[in-house]
Design an enzyme around this catalytic site. Structure first.
Site, short mmCIF file in Angstrom:
data_model
loop_
_atom_site.label_atom_id
_atom_site.label_comp_id
_atom_site.label_asym_id
_atom_site.label_seq_id
_atom_site.Cartn_x
_atom_site.Cartn_y
_atom_site.Cartn_z
N ARG A 232 -3.94 -12.22 26.80
CA ARG A 232 -3.09 -12.85 25.79
C ARG A 232 -3.94 -13.31 24.59
O ARG A 232 -3.49 -13.30 23.46
CB ARG A 232 -2.32 -14.02 26.39
CG ARG A 232 -1.16 -14.49 25.52
CD ARG A 232 -0.49 -15.71 26.12
NE ARG A 232 0.03 -15.43 27.45
CZ ARG A 232 0.28 -16.38 28.35
NH1 ARG A 232 0.02 -17.64 28.09
NH2 ARG A 232 0.78 -16.06 29.53
N ASP B 234 2.12 -16.83 1.70
CA ASP B 234 2.40 -15.48 2.18
C ASP B 234 1.97 -14.54 1.06
O ASP B 234 2.58 -14.49 -0.01
CB ASP B 234 3.89 -15.32 2.47
CG ASP B 234 4.23 -13.94 3.06
OD1 ASP B 234 3.45 -12.99 2.84
OD2 ASP B 234 5.27 -13.82 3.73
N LYS C 256 2.87 -4.23 6.97
CA LYS C 256 2.93 -3.64 5.64
C LYS C 256 1.58 -3.00 5.27
O LYS C 256 1.08 -2.16 6.00
CB LYS C 256 3.37 -4.69 4.63
CG LYS C 256 4.62 -5.47 5.05
CD LYS C 256 5.81 -4.58 5.37
CE LYS C 256 7.12 -5.33 5.52
NZ LYS C 256 7.17 -6.30 6.63
N TYR D 2 11.21 -13.51 0.57
CA TYR D 2 11.71 -12.56 1.57
C TYR D 2 12.87 -13.19 2.35
O TYR D 2 12.72 -14.27 2.92
CB TYR D 2 10.58 -12.15 2.49
CG TYR D 2 11.00 -11.38 3.71
CD1 TYR D 2 11.75 -10.20 3.59
CD2 TYR D 2 10.65 -11.81 4.99
CE1 TYR D 2 12.16 -9.49 4.72
CE2 TYR D 2 11.04 -11.11 6.12
CZ TYR D 2 11.79 -9.95 5.98
OH TYR D 2 12.20 -9.27 7.10
#
Length: 381
Positions: A52, A177, A202, A104
């Site tokens: 993890r 961001d 992206k 966004y």
């Protein structure tokens, strides 16, 4: 690898190749989720307990991204939204957050729901206006300020340094961001940002075949960073080994892709700005953009690969133009090698105020002349 190398060279070698044990020039994939202990119950390899967190591919990609950002540490997440969610989950119950308006839509919707469920006061503000942000922070007593620059899809530019100063003066942290620019174009921590998030789906990956997100921290010793890293480990919003390998593969060509995409985007924006079927072009690289001077100051090597255009007429005219495009693919995303077009109103509807005639273009690595010709024929018919 020596720290004095240009970042393009470091990226091309995935931050460290060949493998010192095998000589492999491509990092290997270790899909194991757990690691065997010896007869004395000691772990043979320190830092490898459970996958993890304990994944060498994570660490290699995280080190590359942290270096690009100028960050002390970076964590990979299962998606860009998982990264953003981890940041907001570090906000104490009952606190206030200031979030940039017109960003966004997926972020906005999730943040609104999250704040309502968790008794957080949410204030949405046009952070591209520094005076409005300062005034908002004087009234909000915020714990966290979240901005997106350039914003998606209207490509507004927020002055990161001014936002950081205002946030810190109010006792808040600033989260940026920067998905639309990439760390090769803008490093928000140079201007005072505390945390930077990206949808690595992206441009960081760049091949439209991976969901991933990242959060980077300017101060890895902060309590908030401990909470964010804990959220990744405890809640388990992690990548698989193959996904981490795909991200590393994408990062190796990032500098070339960003250079080509940014150059294409600027050429296309300039062409569209002079087209008689275009009402307005939204792109910070244009001198006519209201945030151009700020973009010049905080972006280098280009202005990103996202261009939005307002087609003359209404939604029907914009949709007709999108339908005539032959090279641009009609699909939702950005930052990939292929150019995409999206009619944002069809996605967002009336709730956001996005113009009905807006087409968002994600510019890829095709030849600029072909992309311009495609846009010209689609708009001119």
């Amino acid at each position: 690898m020596s720290t004095d190398k240009n970042i393009a060279t470091v990226l091309a070698h995935a931050g460290g190749s060949p493998d010192p044990r095998t000589g492999a020039v491509v990092p290997g994939i270790a899909p194991a989720t757990t690691f065997a202990r010896g007869t004395d119950y000691a772990l043979p390899s320190p830092g490898h307990l459970y996958s993890r967190d304990d994944n060498d591919l994570y660490r290699q990609a995280e080190a590359l991204i942290a270096r690009m950002e100028g960050a002390e540490e970076t964590r990979l997440f299962a998606s860009g939204m998982a990264a953003i969610a981890a940041v907001f989950r570090s906000v104490p119950q009952g606190a206030a957050v200031v979030v940039q308006s017109g960003i966004y839509w997926g972020t906005t919707v999730w943040v609104r729901k999250f704040c309502k469920r968790n008794a957080l006061a949410l204030v949405e503000c046009d952070t591209s206006d520094p005076a409005r942000l300062s005034e908002t922070l004087e009234q909000a007593a915020a714990d966290l300020v979240f901005i997106e620059t350039p914003s998606n899809p209207t490509l507004k530019v927020t002055d990161i340094e001014a936002a950081a100063n205002a946030a810190h003066e109010a006792g808040a942290v600033l989260v940026v961001d920067a998905t639309a620019s990439t760390p090769l174009v803008c490093q928000p921590m140079k201007f005072g940002a505390d945390f930077v998030v990206h949808s690595a789906t992206k441009a960081l990956n760049g091949h439209s075949d991976l969901l991933a997100g990242v959060v980077s921290a300017r101060d890895a010793s902060s309590e908030r960073w401990r909470l964010i890293a804990e959220e990744r480990h405890d809640a388990g919003a992690v990548l698989g080994s193959f996904e981490a390998w795909l991200l590393l593969r994408g990062l190796r060509t990032l500098s070339l892709r960003v250079e080509r995409m940014n150059a294409n985007a600027l050429a296309i924006a300039r062409f569209l700005a002079g087209h008689d079927k275009v009402e307005r072009v939204l792109y910070p690289g244009l001198e006519t953009h209201p945030g151009h001077d700020i973009a010049v100051r905080q972006m280098s090597g280009g202005f990103g690969s996202l261009v939005s255009v307002l087609v003359k007429g209404g939604a029907e005219d914009a949709l007709a133009a999108a339908g005539r495009l032959q090279i641009f693919l009609r699909a939702t995303s950005l930052g990939g090698v292929e150019s995409l077009v999206e009619h944002r109103y069809s996605i967002e509807g009336d709730a956001t105020g996005v113009p009905k005639n807006l087409l968002r273009l994600s510019i890829g690595i095709e030849h600029a002349d072909d992309l311009i010709a495609d846009l010209d024929q689609a708009l001119s018919l």
